[in-house]
Design a protein around this motif. Structure first.
Motif, PDB file in Angstrom:
ATOM      1  N   ALA A 142      -2.432   0.129   2.083  1.00  0.00           N
ATOM      2  CA  ALA A 142      -2.794  -1.267   2.331  1.00  0.00           C
ATOM      3  C   ALA A 142      -2.428  -2.169   1.160  1.00  0.00           C
ATOM      4  O   ALA A 142      -1.866  -3.256   1.348  1.00  0.00           O
ATOM      5  CB  ALA A 142      -4.291  -1.381   2.647  1.00  0.00           C
ATOM      6  N   GLU A 143      -2.717  -1.730  -0.053  1.00  0.00           N
ATOM      7  CA  GLU A 143      -2.433  -2.563  -1.224  1.00  0.00           C
ATOM      8  C   GLU A 143      -0.932  -2.787  -1.384  1.00  0.00           C
ATOM      9  O   GLU A 143      -0.470  -3.908  -1.621  1.00  0.00           O
ATOM     10  CB  GLU A 143      -3.005  -1.929  -2.486  1.00  0.00           C
ATOM     11  CG  GLU A 143      -2.868  -2.813  -3.721  1.00  0.00           C
ATOM     12  CD  GLU A 143      -3.457  -2.171  -4.967  1.00  0.00           C
ATOM     13  OE1 GLU A 143      -2.981  -2.515  -6.050  1.00  0.00           O
ATOM     14  OE2 GLU A 143      -4.367  -1.331  -4.829  1.00  0.00           O
ATOM     15  N   PRO A 164      -4.663   2.574   5.642  1.00  0.00           N
ATOM     16  CA  PRO A 164      -5.528   2.205   4.510  1.00  0.00           C
ATOM     17  C   PRO A 164      -4.995   2.702   3.161  1.00  0.00           C
ATOM     18  O   PRO A 164      -5.152   2.037   2.144  1.00  0.00           O
ATOM     19  CB  PRO A 164      -6.863   2.870   4.850  1.00  0.00           C
ATOM     20  CG  PRO A 164      -6.856   2.974   6.337  1.00  0.00           C
ATOM     21  CD  PRO A 164      -5.419   3.247   6.692  1.00  0.00           C
ATOM     22  N   ARG A 165      -4.341   3.844   3.174  1.00  0.00           N
ATOM     23  CA  ARG A 165      -3.802   4.408   1.941  1.00  0.00           C
ATOM     24  C   ARG A 165      -2.751   3.491   1.315  1.00  0.00           C
ATOM     25  O   ARG A 165      -2.624   3.405   0.099  1.00  0.00           O
ATOM     26  CB  ARG A 165      -3.187   5.777   2.223  1.00  0.00           C
ATOM     27  CG  ARG A 165      -2.637   6.440   0.974  1.00  0.00           C
ATOM     28  CD  ARG A 165      -1.841   7.681   1.260  1.00  0.00           C
ATOM     29  NE  ARG A 165      -2.563   8.638   2.078  1.00  0.00           N
ATOM     30  CZ  ARG A 165      -2.067   9.824   2.406  1.00  0.00           C
ATOM     31  NH1 ARG A 165      -0.871  10.179   1.988  1.00  0.00           N
ATOM     32  NH2 ARG A 165      -2.747  10.653   3.155  1.00  0.00           N
ATOM     33  N   ASP A 181      -4.319   4.646  11.806  1.00  0.00           N
ATOM     34  CA  ASP A 181      -5.705   4.541  11.343  1.00  0.00           C
ATOM     35  C   ASP A 181      -5.932   5.350  10.071  1.00  0.00           C
ATOM     36  O   ASP A 181      -6.688   4.943   9.189  1.00  0.00           O
ATOM     37  CB  ASP A 181      -6.683   5.009  12.420  1.00  0.00           C
ATOM     38  CG  ASP A 181      -6.807   4.025  13.571  1.00  0.00           C
ATOM     39  OD1 ASP A 181      -6.365   2.865  13.422  1.00  0.00           O
ATOM     40  OD2 ASP A 181      -7.353   4.428  14.617  1.00  0.00           O
ATOM     41  N   GLU A 182      -5.278   6.499   9.976  1.00  0.00           N
ATOM     42  CA  GLU A 182      -5.488   7.374   8.828  1.00  0.00           C
ATOM     43  C   GLU A 182      -4.631   6.992   7.630  1.00  0.00           C
ATOM     44  O   GLU A 182      -5.074   7.110   6.481  1.00  0.00           O
ATOM     45  CB  GLU A 182      -5.204   8.831   9.223  1.00  0.00           C
ATOM     46  CG  GLU A 182      -6.207   9.393  10.202  1.00  0.00           C
ATOM     47  CD  GLU A 182      -5.829  10.770  10.712  1.00  0.00           C
ATOM     48  OE1 GLU A 182      -4.795  11.333  10.259  1.00  0.00           O
ATOM     49  OE2 GLU A 182      -6.548  11.297  11.582  1.00  0.00           O
ATOM     50  N   GLU A 183      -3.409   6.577   7.858  1.00  0.00           N
ATOM     51  CA  GLU A 183      -2.466   6.352   6.764  1.00  0.00           C
ATOM     52  C   GLU A 183      -2.382   4.900   6.289  1.00  0.00           C
ATOM     53  O   GLU A 183      -2.096   4.654   5.127  1.00  0.00           O
ATOM     54  CB  GLU A 183      -1.065   6.831   7.164  1.00  0.00           C
ATOM     55  CG  GLU A 183      -0.999   8.297   7.494  1.00  0.00           C
ATOM     56  CD  GLU A 183      -1.412   9.196   6.334  1.00  0.00           C
ATOM     57  OE1 GLU A 183      -1.136   8.855   5.160  1.00  0.00           O
ATOM     58  OE2 GLU A 183      -2.022  10.247   6.597  1.00  0.00           O
ATOM     59  N   GLU A 210       0.311  -5.130   1.250  1.00  0.00           N
ATOM     60  CA  GLU A 210      -0.097  -6.497   0.956  1.00  0.00           C
ATOM     61  C   GLU A 210       0.822  -7.121  -0.089  1.00  0.00           C
ATOM     62  O   GLU A 210       1.245  -8.263   0.047  1.00  0.00           O
ATOM     63  CB  GLU A 210      -1.540  -6.533   0.466  1.00  0.00           C
ATOM     64  CG  GLU A 210      -2.103  -7.947   0.371  1.00  0.00           C
ATOM     65  CD  GLU A 210      -3.575  -7.937   0.058  1.00  0.00           C
ATOM     66  OE1 GLU A 210      -3.975  -8.837  -0.710  1.00  0.00           O
ATOM     67  OE2 GLU A 210      -4.306  -7.067   0.559  1.00  0.00           O
TER      68      GLU A 210
END
Length: 67
Positions: free
Chosen positions: A59-60, A56-57, A52-54, A63
């Motif tokens: 994500a790009e 999003p960092r 949950d914390e890492e 992707e």
């Protein structure tokens, strides 16, 4: 710390049989089961928190790697 654990007749019998099979007390078997439950769920909780914390960092980047 002492506590009372209420089991159904079936649970108590299964615990008694397991303890007998392992030549251990019912209390020892139950305490080990509690320790294993806590340890197992603690790992899952830690992994969920890290994701949950890492996540999003990165994500790009993740992707882009998925393309």
């Amino acid at each position: 710390m002492a506590m009372t654990l209420r089991l159904t007749d079936e649970e108590a019998e299964a615990l008694r049989m397991r303890a007998e099979l392992e030549h251990r007390s019912m209390q020892d078997v139950a305490r080990q089961a509690v320790r294993e439950y806590i340890e197992s769920h603690s790992r899952v909780d830690l992994l969920d928190r890290v994701l949950d914390e890492e996540l999003p960092r990165y994500a790009e980047a993740l992707e882009r790697l998925g393309q």
